[in-house]
Design a protein around this motif. Structure first.
Motif, mmCIF file in Angstrom:
data_model
loop_
_atom_site.group_PDB
_atom_site.id
_atom_site.type_symbol
_atom_site.label_atom_id
_atom_site.label_comp_id
_atom_site.label_asym_id
_atom_site.label_seq_id
_atom_site.Cartn_x
_atom_site.Cartn_y
_atom_site.Cartn_z
ATOM 1 N N SER A 24 30.851 -27.766 -8.486
ATOM 2 C CA SER A 24 30.634 -28.892 -9.404
ATOM 3 C C SER A 24 29.165 -29.248 -9.520
ATOM 4 O O SER A 24 28.737 -29.836 -10.508
ATOM 5 N N ARG A 25 28.385 -28.886 -8.479
ATOM 6 C CA ARG A 25 26.957 -29.199 -8.524
ATOM 7 C C ARG A 25 26.140 -28.040 -9.086
ATOM 8 O O ARG A 25 24.931 -28.147 -9.210
ATOM 9 N N GLY A 26 26.788 -26.907 -9.356
ATOM 10 C CA GLY A 26 26.069 -25.732 -9.823
ATOM 11 C C GLY A 26 25.400 -25.988 -11.166
ATOM 12 O O GLY A 26 25.731 -26.935 -11.876
ATOM 13 N N PRO A 27 24.458 -25.121 -11.553
ATOM 14 C CA PRO A 27 23.737 -25.324 -12.807
ATOM 15 C C PRO A 27 24.649 -25.152 -14.020
ATOM 16 O O PRO A 27 25.593 -24.358 -14.000
ATOM 17 N N LEU A 28 24.363 -25.906 -15.057
ATOM 18 C CA LEU A 28 25.095 -25.734 -16.304
ATOM 19 C C LEU A 28 24.645 -24.442 -16.965
ATOM 20 O O LEU A 28 23.461 -24.101 -16.958
ATOM 21 N N LEU A 29 25.583 -23.723 -17.541
ATOM 22 C CA LEU A 29 25.289 -22.469 -18.211
ATOM 23 C C LEU A 29 25.399 -22.658 -19.727
ATOM 24 O O LEU A 29 25.899 -23.660 -20.195
ATOM 25 N N GLY A 30 24.929 -21.689 -20.454
ATOM 26 C CA GLY A 30 25.054 -21.743 -21.909
ATOM 27 C C GLY A 30 23.827 -22.235 -22.634
ATOM 28 O O GLY A 30 23.868 -22.459 -23.852
ATOM 29 N N GLY A 31 22.721 -22.392 -21.916
ATOM 30 C CA GLY A 31 21.494 -22.834 -22.576
ATOM 31 C C GLY A 31 21.041 -21.862 -23.657
ATOM 32 O O GLY A 31 20.508 -22.273 -24.694
ATOM 33 N N SER A 32 21.282 -20.562 -23.430
ATOM 34 C CA SER A 32 20.868 -19.549 -24.410
ATOM 35 C C SER A 32 21.613 -19.712 -25.732
ATOM 36 O O SER A 32 21.061 -19.440 -26.803
ATOM 37 N N ILE A 33 22.863 -20.172 -25.674
ATOM 38 C CA ILE A 33 23.644 -20.379 -26.897
ATOM 39 C C ILE A 33 23.039 -21.517 -27.723
ATOM 40 O O ILE A 33 22.933 -21.441 -28.951
ATOM 41 N N LEU A 34 22.630 -22.573 -27.038
ATOM 42 C CA LEU A 34 22.016 -23.706 -27.734
ATOM 43 C C LEU A 34 20.665 -23.321 -28.325
ATOM 44 O O LEU A 34 20.328 -23.739 -29.438
ATOM 45 N N VAL A 35 19.905 -22.527 -27.587
ATOM 46 C CA VAL A 35 18.621 -22.062 -28.109
ATOM 47 C C VAL A 35 18.841 -21.216 -29.365
ATOM 48 O O VAL A 35 18.125 -21.362 -30.363
ATOM 49 N N ALA A 36 19.852 -20.352 -29.322
ATOM 50 C CA ALA A 36 20.172 -19.523 -30.490
ATOM 51 C C ALA A 36 20.542 -20.396 -31.686
ATOM 52 O O ALA A 36 20.112 -20.130 -32.825
ATOM 53 N N MET A 189 16.203 -28.900 -33.614
ATOM 54 C CA MET A 189 15.487 -28.082 -32.638
ATOM 55 C C MET A 189 15.277 -28.833 -31.326
ATOM 56 O O MET A 189 15.357 -28.254 -30.245
ATOM 57 N N LEU A 190 15.003 -30.137 -31.428
ATOM 58 C CA LEU A 190 14.828 -30.939 -30.217
ATOM 59 C C LEU A 190 16.129 -31.069 -29.428
ATOM 60 O O LEU A 190 16.115 -31.140 -28.197
ATOM 61 N N LEU A 191 17.260 -31.080 -30.130
ATOM 62 C CA LEU A 191 18.549 -31.239 -29.468
ATOM 63 C C LEU A 191 19.122 -29.929 -28.949
ATOM 64 O O LEU A 191 20.099 -29.936 -28.200
ATOM 65 N N THR A 192 18.533 -28.812 -29.351
ATOM 66 C CA THR A 192 19.066 -27.508 -28.932
ATOM 67 C C THR A 192 18.046 -26.675 -28.152
ATOM 68 O O THR A 192 18.295 -26.329 -26.997
ATOM 69 N N ILE A 193 16.924 -26.381 -28.772
ATOM 70 C CA ILE A 193 15.964 -25.471 -28.142
ATOM 71 C C ILE A 193 15.348 -26.072 -26.886
ATOM 72 O O ILE A 193 15.319 -25.420 -25.831
ATOM 73 N N ALA A 194 14.857 -27.305 -26.965
ATOM 74 C CA ALA A 194 14.180 -27.912 -25.818
ATOM 75 C C ALA A 194 15.096 -28.021 -24.595
ATOM 76 O O ALA A 194 14.784 -27.478 -23.522
ATOM 77 N N PRO A 195 16.257 -28.695 -24.672
ATOM 78 C CA PRO A 195 17.127 -28.767 -23.495
ATOM 79 C C PRO A 195 17.745 -27.419 -23.146
ATOM 80 O O PRO A 195 18.003 -27.133 -21.975
ATOM 81 N N GLY A 196 17.980 -26.575 -24.162
ATOM 82 C CA GLY A 196 18.543 -25.253 -23.887
ATOM 83 C C GLY A 196 17.626 -24.406 -23.026
ATOM 84 O O GLY A 196 18.081 -23.694 -22.116
ATOM 85 N N LEU A 197 16.314 -24.483 -23.272
ATOM 86 C CA LEU A 197 15.348 -23.727 -22.467
ATOM 87 C C LEU A 197 15.325 -24.233 -21.025
ATOM 88 O O LEU A 197 15.186 -23.448 -20.082
ATOM 89 N N VAL A 198 15.441 -25.545 -20.856
ATOM 90 C CA VAL A 198 15.486 -26.103 -19.497
ATOM 91 C C VAL A 198 16.715 -25.594 -18.760
ATOM 92 O O VAL A 198 16.637 -25.196 -17.593
ATOM 93 N N LEU A 199 17.859 -25.580 -19.423
ATOM 94 C CA LEU A 199 19.081 -25.084 -18.793
ATOM 95 C C LEU A 199 18.966 -23.600 -18.457
ATOM 96 O O LEU A 199 19.458 -23.151 -17.418
ATOM 97 N N MET A 200 18.317 -22.832 -19.321
ATOM 98 C CA MET A 200 18.148 -21.399 -19.059
ATOM 99 C C MET A 200 17.318 -21.149 -17.807
ATOM 100 O O MET A 200 17.567 -20.197 -17.059
ATOM 101 N N ARG A 201 16.335 -22.001 -17.578
ATOM 102 C CA ARG A 201 15.499 -21.859 -16.366
ATOM 103 C C ARG A 201 16.299 -22.131 -15.096
ATOM 104 O O ARG A 201 15.961 -21.630 -14.024
ATOM 105 N N GLN A 202 17.373 -22.909 -15.212
ATOM 106 C CA GLN A 202 18.198 -23.242 -14.050
ATOM 107 C C GLN A 202 19.304 -22.220 -13.806
ATOM 108 O O GLN A 202 19.936 -22.224 -12.745
#
Length: 208
Positions: A24-36, A189-202
């Motif tokens: 439950s504490r693991g990183p959220l996945l799917g940031g790449s989908i939001l960036v796309a 772009m602010l709602l997808t790319i910016a947070p999506g890139l942060v999630l991808m780093r995690q």
């Protein structure tokens, strides 16, 4: 039952509990989908704005085809990226399953709302219903981020959630003006790319 057996069962329960809590504490996945999504639909929004503002002379009739091409491109990207995300460690954690379901619901809601608004516009012979679409989309994005924030415990995710909700009336204010789709492109772009890139780093680097 012996003391050793009781201790063994207790150890097993503690291990399973620890694994569940870790999941439950693991990183959220799917940031790449939001960036796309941001990289595909953001430029489509900019094209829409450029045509409305008479900067790009291709005619508004062709803007529909731009959006259709963007939709096809995203569906292809979604199919490829979803398979990769599904093989990552933690993909089946409670947080990721809830977040994934929420974003699937957001995507399907946007699709069927688009069909509904198109049918309404056709029936009343007016493009007015479609003018609310940008506000609906960013509002739904806010809902998706809210579920992700609540399930993951990552408080920073409330920023794009509130950002989406606050952007909805702002976009409505620009209704009928070419600037609406320029602002929409930036918000999207602010709602997808910016947070999506942060999630991808995690995200974990290895794929099962």
């Amino acid at each position: 039952m012996t003391r050793d057996q009781i201790k063994s069962i207790g150890d097993d329960i503690a291990y399973m509990k620890a694994m569940a809590e870790e999941g439950s504490r693991g990183p959220l996945l799917g940031g790449s989908i939001l960036v796309a999504a941001g990289l595909i639909f953001g430029p489509a929004s900019l094209v829409h704005w450029a045509v409305q503002a008479d900067i790009l002379a291709i005619g508004m009739a062709n803007v529909t085809w731009i959006w259709m091409a963007a939709l096809v491109a995203f569906v292809v990207a979604l199919a490829v990226l979803s398979r990769r995300v599904g093989r990552m460690p933690g993909a089946m954690s409670p947080a990721n399953r809830a977040s994934g379901t929420a974003w699937m619901a957001v995507g399907l809601s946007i699709f069927f709302l688009a069909l509904s608004l198109a049918a309404m516009s056709y029936r009343i012979e007016s493009a007015l219903p479609a003018l609310i679409f940008p506000s609906l989309i960013v509002g739904l994005y806010g809902a998706g981020w809210a579920v992700s924030a609540a399930m993951s415990g990552q408080k920073w995710l409330w920023a794009p959630a509130y950002g989406g909700w606050l952007a909805a009336p702002v976009l409505a204010w620009f209704t009928g003006e070419p600037a609406q789709y320029l602002v929409y492109a930036g918000v999207l772009m602010l709602l997808t790319i910016a947070p999506g890139l942060v999630l991808m780093r995690q995200e974990p680097s290895d794929v099962v």
